[in-house]
Design an enzyme around this catalytic site. Structure first.
Site, PDB file in Angstrom:
ATOM      1  N   SER A 154       0.837  -1.194   0.000  1.00  0.00           N
ATOM      2  CA  SER A 154       0.000   0.000   0.000  1.00  0.00           C
ATOM      3  C   SER A 154       0.882   1.257   0.000  1.00  0.00           C
ATOM      4  CB  SER A 154      -0.955  -0.052   1.198  1.00  0.00           C
ATOM      5  OG  SER A 154      -1.971   0.901   1.091  1.00  0.00           O
ATOM      6  N   ARG A 198     -12.314   6.795   9.054  1.00  0.00           N
ATOM      7  CA  ARG A 198     -11.899   5.395   9.141  1.00  0.00           C
ATOM      8  C   ARG A 198     -12.994   4.459   8.620  1.00  0.00           C
ATOM      9  NH1 ARG A 198      -7.164   2.708   9.133  1.00  0.00           N
ATOM     10  NH2 ARG A 198      -7.145   0.896  10.526  1.00  0.00           N
ATOM     11  N   ASP A 255      -8.787  -6.683  -4.646  1.00  0.00           N
ATOM     12  CA  ASP A 255      -8.466  -5.387  -4.046  1.00  0.00           C
ATOM     13  C   ASP A 255      -9.176  -4.292  -4.843  1.00  0.00           C
ATOM     14  OD1 ASP A 255      -7.291  -3.059  -3.047  1.00  0.00           O
ATOM     15  OD2 ASP A 255      -5.272  -3.912  -3.001  1.00  0.00           O
ATOM     16  N   HIS A 283      -7.978  -5.545   0.023  1.00  0.00           N
ATOM     17  CA  HIS A 283      -6.709  -4.843   0.184  1.00  0.00           C
ATOM     18  C   HIS A 283      -5.991  -5.248   1.478  1.00  0.00           C
ATOM     19  CE1 HIS A 283      -3.744  -1.715  -0.352  1.00  0.00           C
ATOM     20  NE2 HIS A 283      -4.038  -1.185   0.811  1.00  0.00           N
TER      21      HIS A 283
END
Length: 352
Positions: A136, A202, A290, A319
């Protein structure tokens, strides 16, 4: 041997945008010892809200009985610029004012994060890096570093990452920043500012880290009579609150901006030309489902980096699979490194 430390850079740290940071502090952890040949360095670049304790957040891949163990390797992980865990960040004291930076902290890029890593590498007396790796945001750092200092990196492992952060990824990050800035306390110049916004951010991020199937498998209701208080709702709230207990809105805001800045072609002739500069033996791993870093982005990297290898990874977690599927990653990365080590030995024998 584990060492938790900070390095204070005595010179002015100049950012890509021309701005400067004085008294740069870089927090980092090392595990094991640098051998006499200085050829056993494993450098890990961490993702968005992680820290330098790689043996904690990448268990199964890093640890005493894992692929990368401190008995054999000198493992280094540095906390990124702007992060909550010890490196200079928006909550640090600005030496010019004697007060925390907050929103006066200068914006920075992936290249600036890499520049701080390079400073630490020199401080630790590391010449060559045997393996540079990350997933990432960590993969973005690793790729940029392998282009910037292509003679320093022997092996490069890129997981669930890209050459340019996509419009899709930027849109997710902007949505999270909109949530943060909708919380008026973000502008209050206090450490707890923007936490309600961070919780919402989040929640948005989680939808890009996982998948429809993952939520169905873990959050599906077992009864049919509910009209409220769903498991999925509780999960989103819990994960948001969990991050708020260990992170801050200012670092999150700046780090998503840094992720958006990622483009290896910036200031270079093109993205393809930049990727041709990578000299390291390269393994690119992509996660098939992903949605944040689609497989096509890793396929592009593998096709564009000279002699790179590509491995697709099946995961139920989307992911986040790069943090969870450590058994599969161990096999993929272990095989890759062994093959290139064998090729190196054969080459040395031929030239002897």
């Amino acid at each position: 041997m584990t060492n938790t430390a900070t390095h204070r850079y005595k010179e002015t740290f100049k950012l890509e945008n021309g701005k400067e940071i004085n008294d740069l502090t870089i927090a980092y952890q090392t595990y094991g010892q640098l051998n006499a040949e200085k050829d056993n360095v494993i450098w890990v670049c961490h993702a968005l809200t992680a820290n330098s304790d790689v043996l904690d957040w990448w268990k199964g891949l890093f640890g005493q009985n894992d692929l990368f163990n401190p008995e054999e390797h000198f493992i280094v992980c540095a906390n990124v610029l702007g992060s909550h865990y010890g490196t200079t960040s928006p909550l640090s004291i600005n030496p010019a004012t004697g007060q925390p930076y907050y929103l006066s902290f200068p914006e920075f890029t992936i290249r600036d994060i890499v520049a701080a890593h390079r400073i630490l590498t020199d401080h630790l007396g590391i010449g060559k890096i045997k393996v540079l790796m990350g997933g990432s945001l960590g993969g973005q750092q690793s790729l940029e570093w392998a282009i910037t200092e292509n003679d320093r990196i022997e092996n490069l492992v890129l997981i669930a990452t890209n050459a340019i952060h996509s419009p899709w990824g930027i849109a997710f990050n902007e949505s999270q920043r909109l949530a943060i800035t909708a919380d008026r306390t973000f502008y209050a110049q206090q450490p707890e500012g923007g936490l309600k916004g961070l919780k919402a951010a989040r929640s948005i991020a989680l939808l890009s880290y996982r998948t429809y199937d993952a939520y169905t498998a873990t959050q599906l209701e077992s009864v049919n009579d509910k009209t409220d208080n769903f498991r999925a709702s509780s999960y989103q709230n819990y994960q948001g609150e969990k991050l708020c207990k260990r992170f801050n809105a200012y670092s999150y805001w700046y780090l998503t901006k840094a992720m958006d800045s990622h483009n290896v072609g910036r200031g270079r002739r093109s993205v393809n030309d930049a990727l041709l500069e990578v000299k390291a033996n390269t393994l690119v791993i992509g996660i098939e489902n992903d949605i944040l870093f689609p497989l096509s982005e890793q396929e592009f990297l593998a096709k564009s980096i000279p002699d790179a290898e590509f491995q697709p990874l099946k995961s139920a977690y989307g992911h986040d699979g790069f943090l969870i599927e450590t058994n599969v990653l161990t096999k993929m990365i272990g095989t890759f490194l062994k093959e290139h080590a064998d090729k190196k030995i054969i080459k040395l024998h031929k030239t002897a």
